[in-house]
Design a protein around this motif. Structure first.
Motif, PDB file in Angstrom:
ATOM      1  N   LEU A 108       0.850  -1.183   0.000  1.00 18.54           N
ATOM      2  CA  LEU A 108       0.000   0.000   0.000  1.00 18.54           C
ATOM      3  C   LEU A 108       0.886   1.233   0.000  1.00 18.54           C
ATOM      4  O   LEU A 108       1.799   1.310   0.828  1.00 18.54           O
ATOM      5  CB  LEU A 108      -0.865   0.042   1.262  1.00 18.54           C
ATOM      6  N   VAL A 109       0.647   2.183  -0.898  1.00 17.04           N
ATOM      7  CA  VAL A 109       1.461   3.403  -0.895  1.00 17.04           C
ATOM      8  C   VAL A 109       0.564   4.624  -0.944  1.00 17.04           C
ATOM      9  O   VAL A 109      -0.469   4.636  -1.611  1.00 17.04           O
ATOM     10  CB  VAL A 109       2.478   3.450  -2.069  1.00 17.04           C
ATOM     11  N   SER A 110       0.978   5.671  -0.239  1.00 16.50           N
ATOM     12  CA  SER A 110       0.240   6.923  -0.232  1.00 16.50           C
ATOM     13  C   SER A 110       1.229   8.073  -0.057  1.00 16.50           C
ATOM     14  O   SER A 110       2.179   7.965   0.722  1.00 16.50           O
ATOM     15  CB  SER A 110      -0.775   6.922   0.912  1.00 16.50           C
ATOM     16  N   ILE A 111       1.020   9.154  -0.794  1.00 13.90           N
ATOM     17  CA  ILE A 111       1.920  10.315  -0.732  1.00 13.90           C
ATOM     18  C   ILE A 111       1.105  11.559  -0.411  1.00 13.90           C
ATOM     19  O   ILE A 111      -0.013  11.723  -0.903  1.00 13.90           O
ATOM     20  CB  ILE A 111       2.693  10.464  -2.072  1.00 13.90           C
ATOM     21  N   ASP A 112       1.630  12.408   0.463  1.00 11.70           N
ATOM     22  CA  ASP A 112       0.943  13.639   0.835  1.00 11.70           C
ATOM     23  C   ASP A 112       1.941  14.754   1.075  1.00 11.70           C
ATOM     24  O   ASP A 112       2.997  14.521   1.649  1.00 11.70           O
ATOM     25  CB  ASP A 112       0.120  13.439   2.113  1.00 11.70           C
ATOM     26  N   THR A 113       1.555  15.940   0.658  1.00  7.45           N
ATOM     27  CA  THR A 113       2.388  17.122   0.846  1.00  7.45           C
ATOM     28  C   THR A 113       1.751  18.056   1.857  1.00  7.45           C
ATOM     29  O   THR A 113       0.548  18.272   1.837  1.00  7.45           O
ATOM     30  CB  THR A 113       2.544  17.877  -0.492  1.00  7.45           C
TER      31      THR A 113
ATOM     32  N   TRP B 187       5.971   1.806 -11.206  1.00  7.64           N
ATOM     33  CA  TRP B 187       4.924   2.744 -10.807  1.00  7.64           C
ATOM     34  C   TRP B 187       5.546   4.056 -10.348  1.00  7.64           C
ATOM     35  O   TRP B 187       6.682   4.090  -9.902  1.00  7.64           O
ATOM     36  CB  TRP B 187       4.128   2.189  -9.606  1.00  7.64           C
ATOM     37  N   PHE B 188       4.744   5.137 -10.420  1.00  9.28           N
ATOM     38  CA  PHE B 188       5.185   6.376  -9.782  1.00  9.28           C
ATOM     39  C   PHE B 188       4.011   7.082  -9.137  1.00  9.28           C
ATOM     40  O   PHE B 188       2.861   6.868  -9.480  1.00  9.28           O
ATOM     41  CB  PHE B 188       5.948   7.288 -10.744  1.00  9.28           C
ATOM     42  N   THR B 189       4.346   7.909  -8.141  1.00  5.14           N
ATOM     43  CA  THR B 189       3.368   8.788  -7.502  1.00  5.14           C
ATOM     44  C   THR B 189       3.818  10.232  -7.740  1.00  5.14           C
ATOM     45  O   THR B 189       5.003  10.498  -7.933  1.00  5.14           O
ATOM     46  CB  THR B 189       3.272   8.539  -5.988  1.00  5.14           C
ATOM     47  N   LEU B 190       2.856  11.142  -7.715  1.00  3.45           N
ATOM     48  CA  LEU B 190       3.117  12.545  -8.050  1.00  3.45           C
ATOM     49  C   LEU B 190       2.493  13.453  -7.003  1.00  3.45           C
ATOM     50  O   LEU B 190       1.276  13.419  -6.799  1.00  3.45           O
ATOM     51  CB  LEU B 190       2.502  12.850  -9.423  1.00  3.45           C
ATOM     52  N   ALA B 191       3.307  14.235  -6.328  1.00  2.00           N
ATOM     53  CA  ALA B 191       2.800  15.267  -5.411  1.00  2.00           C
ATOM     54  C   ALA B 191       3.084  16.614  -6.063  1.00  2.00           C
ATOM     55  O   ALA B 191       4.235  17.009  -6.213  1.00  2.00           O
ATOM     56  CB  ALA B 191       3.475  15.160  -4.051  1.00  2.00           C
TER      57      ALA B 191
ATOM     58  N   LEU C 219       1.231   5.836 -13.364  1.00  2.00           N
ATOM     59  CA  LEU C 219       0.893   6.690 -12.222  1.00  2.00           C
ATOM     60  C   LEU C 219      -0.109   5.952 -11.343  1.00  2.00           C
ATOM     61  O   LEU C 219      -1.151   5.506 -11.825  1.00  2.00           O
ATOM     62  CB  LEU C 219       0.289   8.006 -12.729  1.00  2.00           C
ATOM     63  N   VAL C 220       0.198   5.812 -10.057  1.00  2.00           N
ATOM     64  CA  VAL C 220      -0.691   5.047  -9.172  1.00  2.00           C
ATOM     65  C   VAL C 220      -1.250   5.873  -8.012  1.00  2.00           C
ATOM     66  O   VAL C 220      -2.110   5.387  -7.268  1.00  2.00           O
ATOM     67  CB  VAL C 220       0.000   3.795  -8.596  1.00  2.00           C
ATOM     68  N   GLY C 221      -0.770   7.099  -7.848  1.00  2.00           N
ATOM     69  CA  GLY C 221      -1.291   7.895  -6.752  1.00  2.00           C
ATOM     70  C   GLY C 221      -0.685   9.274  -6.769  1.00  2.00           C
ATOM     71  O   GLY C 221       0.265   9.540  -7.521  1.00  2.00           O
TER      72      GLY C 221
ATOM     73  N   LEU D 134       5.181  26.621  -6.771  1.00  2.00           N
ATOM     74  CA  LEU D 134       5.349  25.511  -7.717  1.00  2.00           C
ATOM     75  C   LEU D 134       6.471  24.569  -7.304  1.00  2.00           C
ATOM     76  O   LEU D 134       7.631  24.965  -7.159  1.00  2.00           O
ATOM     77  CB  LEU D 134       5.633  26.055  -9.122  1.00  2.00           C
ATOM     78  N   SER D 135       6.109  23.322  -7.141  1.00  2.00           N
ATOM     79  CA  SER D 135       7.043  22.295  -6.708  1.00  2.00           C
ATOM     80  C   SER D 135       6.479  20.944  -7.112  1.00  2.00           C
ATOM     81  O   SER D 135       5.273  20.715  -7.043  1.00  2.00           O
ATOM     82  CB  SER D 135       7.218  22.409  -5.188  1.00  2.00           C
ATOM     83  N   ILE D 136       7.360  20.064  -7.564  1.00  2.00           N
ATOM     84  CA  ILE D 136       6.933  18.754  -8.056  1.00  2.00           C
ATOM     85  C   ILE D 136       7.764  17.689  -7.361  1.00  2.00           C
ATOM     86  O   ILE D 136       8.987  17.694  -7.477  1.00  2.00           O
ATOM     87  CB  ILE D 136       7.158  18.648  -9.575  1.00  2.00           C
ATOM     88  N   THR D 137       7.105  16.794  -6.639  1.00  2.00           N
ATOM     89  CA  THR D 137       7.793  15.659  -6.028  1.00  2.00           C
ATOM     90  C   THR D 137       7.260  14.388  -6.660  1.00  2.00           C
ATOM     91  O   THR D 137       6.056  14.182  -6.723  1.00  2.00           O
ATOM     92  CB  THR D 137       7.570  15.629  -4.515  1.00  2.00           C
ATOM     93  N   ILE D 138       8.186  13.562  -7.126  1.00  2.00           N
ATOM     94  CA  ILE D 138       7.808  12.275  -7.719  1.00  2.00           C
ATOM     95  C   ILE D 138       8.558  11.171  -7.001  1.00  2.00           C
ATOM     96  O   ILE D 138       9.731  11.316  -6.680  1.00  2.00           O
ATOM     97  CB  ILE D 138       8.109  12.264  -9.237  1.00  2.00           C
ATOM     98  N   GLN D 139       7.854  10.082  -6.703  1.00  2.00           N
ATOM     99  CA  GLN D 139       8.531   8.875  -6.251  1.00  2.00           C
ATOM    100  C   GLN D 139       8.340   7.796  -7.311  1.00  2.00           C
ATOM    101  O   GLN D 139       7.233   7.554  -7.777  1.00  2.00           O
ATOM    102  CB  GLN D 139       7.999   8.379  -4.904  1.00  2.00           C
ATOM    103  N   VAL D 140       9.447   7.175  -7.688  1.00  2.00           N
ATOM    104  CA  VAL D 140       9.390   6.067  -8.637  1.00  2.00           C
ATOM    105  C   VAL D 140       9.635   4.759  -7.905  1.00  2.00           C
ATOM    106  O   VAL D 140      10.333   4.716  -6.883  1.00  2.00           O
ATOM    107  CB  VAL D 140      10.427   6.223  -9.772  1.00  2.00           C
ATOM    108  N   HIS D 141       9.031   3.698  -8.440  1.00  2.00           N
ATOM    109  CA  HIS D 141       9.148   2.345  -7.889  1.00  2.00           C
ATOM    110  C   HIS D 141       9.566   1.440  -9.044  1.00  2.00           C
ATOM    111  O   HIS D 141       8.973   1.488 -10.116  1.00  2.00           O
ATOM    112  CB  HIS D 141       7.809   1.858  -7.342  1.00  2.00           C
ATOM    113  N   GLY D 142      10.570   0.621  -8.790  1.00  2.00           N
ATOM    114  CA  GLY D 142      11.018  -0.309  -9.816  1.00  2.00           C
ATOM    115  C   GLY D 142      11.324  -1.659  -9.208  1.00  2.00           C
ATOM    116  O   GLY D 142      11.239  -1.844  -7.987  1.00  2.00           O
ATOM    117  N   ALA D 143      11.670  -2.592 -10.063  1.00  2.00           N
ATOM    118  CA  ALA D 143      11.968  -3.953  -9.598  1.00  2.00           C
ATOM    119  C   ALA D 143      13.296  -4.415 -10.170  1.00  2.00           C
ATOM    120  O   ALA D 143      13.704  -3.996 -11.255  1.00  2.00           O
ATOM    121  CB  ALA D 143      10.848  -4.906 -10.027  1.00  2.00           C
TER     122      ALA D 143
END
Lengths: 318, 318
Positions: free
Chosen positions: A44-49, B86-90, B119-121, B129-138
């Motif tokens: 389970l993943v969740s991101i918040d700013t 997968w990646f998430t975007l804040a 994109l999963v979340g 203006l600010s962009i935070t991304i977390q990437v997930h790989g295997a």
């Protein structure tokens, strides 16, 4: 930010990465963390700013900011019935202020240690104060609590005292001492992790109360394609909320945000087990409504038009 | 941000969550995404923030910002030899500007589709203006490329033309048209994902070049507890870098950042396989130095004192 500043910052967070953390092959210090998810479980993943001046008021202490940044994310894991594993931290700071960093890391680290979640990676940048955290948790396959499982006839439940945090924010803004229980509810939200895990298998849908009870029940209703009716006479308006005029208490309870309590639905057959779970954990939990055919969430007899909660914000740009 | 604005923003990113994405049980729209990591593989995660005016200059188009925000994160997966999942975007925005959002989502989505990452979340908030991304790989267990595996006697290698992006930034700041190859290197960094995956099993340590070749080689040296000697005569100073004075080209190549090429070490026995991998992918890759006993990375004969690269920043607050 120059390397020396990075190193300085890293020092404050070193203690948040216990060497025995579950599934951490390689933590902070490489291009990516290497993690070993629990075999056979869902991730389970969740991101918040949290943006300064938008998500928390200027009077919040660094320690309370650190607690809050992690708590609001852990609350998402609680609402999914997940077990916390790891988190990452992207911290944007206008300057390196060691006193601020010390308090922030303390608030963050105390909660992280208590909830058993390990820091595995991060990024520090210079800019307007902003904190982004991603949490990672695990749940048995298919057991995570979603928003889309509410069924007509289910009961609606809520933990704790929704509205108390919003009352606390009002009091803090008015200068009331922060040992007031309502102020504490705003300053130190407690993610309902153990209760959320207990709900897996009992609840049909769940969400955490961040936008306000009515709005968040509405999110369940929307995703589940049902209606939700809240019974105003069942709302937990005791304690500090019972000591203010009823109309104000109702408004705070239904639309105040930042409580991070759990709102969930469950079939009637689960009621006794839910009550037992709450009693075992010493957590207040109340049945407050019913899932019905229809659309949206409402509270009969309470006029909620124009009510809405947008967390704290410096400028009312809503 | 009011719900309608959230919904508006969500519309721009809906296309970035393909319904057939690997391992996605539940994507955007709940308290957390539910993911099923590839059984038996390690999970790689990396988070990075881009702050306007710090990590990219004001003239960057929304499309280039979207590309960059994901590319710098994918580059971390490339440096680990991982397969993107997968990646998430804040996303923190000062206002909802549909033209900006359209360009940003296009730049982000084009790269995401090409690299096969879903994109999963995410989270959208109002603020600077600010962009935070977390990437997930295997990656196969134990096969991820780390910084700490360099051994004395290994060769040091680098892909592409490090320094080209820094030259491009200079030219963009001077108003040169952005179809210049150097400008393109700055504007459209290409994460070396396929090459990174090919390196797993060949390289002993790897990093992506974001802070500058010398600094990043220094990170490998530090984590591996070795020294690294770069041979200036082996550096790939061709093309646009070959057309400027040698001292300038050397300085850009050794200390210019933002290239997102891969810098790695490998035993001599792997040299032919590495050259073959590069040839098969049509990617330039050069042996540029040696791992030696000692501490830190240096380039004999080149005075690098005072050199340093802090990405773009509006105010030189070093």
């Amino acid at each position: 930010m120059p390397l020396s500043e990075f190193q300085l910052i890293a020092r404050y967070f070193a203690g948040l990465s216990p060497p025995d953390a579950e599934g951490v092959v390689l933590g902070i210090g490489d291009d990516a963390a290497i993690l070993r998810p629990p075999p056979g479980e869902d991730l389970l993943v969740s991101i918040d700013t949290l943006v300064a001046g938008v998500h928390f008021p200027p009077f919040l202490s660094p320690r309370a900011i650190g607690h809050r940044a992690l708590a609001v994310n852990l609350s998402d894991l609680a609402a999914m019935g997940a077990r916390p594993l790891w988190f990452t931290l992207a911290l944007t700071l206008p300057e390196v202020d060691e006193s601020w960093l010390g308090g922030f890391a303390d608030g963050l680290g105390t909660l992280a240690a208590r909830c058993g979640i390990a820091l595995v990676g991060g990024d520090t940048t210079r800019g307007p104060l902003s904190i982004t955290i991603q949490v990672h948790g695990a749940a048995a396959p298919g057991r995570a609590l979603r928003r889309d499982g509410a069924r007509v006839g289910d009961s609606l439940w809520v933990t704790g005292r929704p509205g108390l945090a919003a009352l606390g924010l009002q009091r803090l803004q008015a200068g009331v001492a922060d040992d007031d229980p309502a102020c504490a509810a705003f300053l130190w939200p407690e993610p309902r992790l153990a209760f959320g895990r207990g709900l897996a298998g009992l609840a049909s849908a769940a969400i955490d109360v961040s936008d306000g009870l009515l709005a968040d029940a509405g999110h369940i209703a929307e995703r589940s394609a049902v209606g939700i009716e809240i019974d105003a006479t069942l709302l937990p308006l005791e304690g500090a909320l019972g000591a203010i005029p009823l109309s104000e208490a109702l408004a705070l309870c239904l639309t105040g945000g930042d409580d991070y309590e759990l709102c969930f639905t469950a079939p009637a057959a689960a009621s006794a087990a839910i009550a037992g779970l709450a009693a075992a954990q010493g957590l207040s939990c109340r049945r407050i409504g019913t899932v019905v055919p229809g659309v949206g969430a409402r509270c009969a007899g309470v006029e909620t038009t124009g009510m809405g909660y947008q967390h704290f914000r410096e400028s009312a740009d809503g």
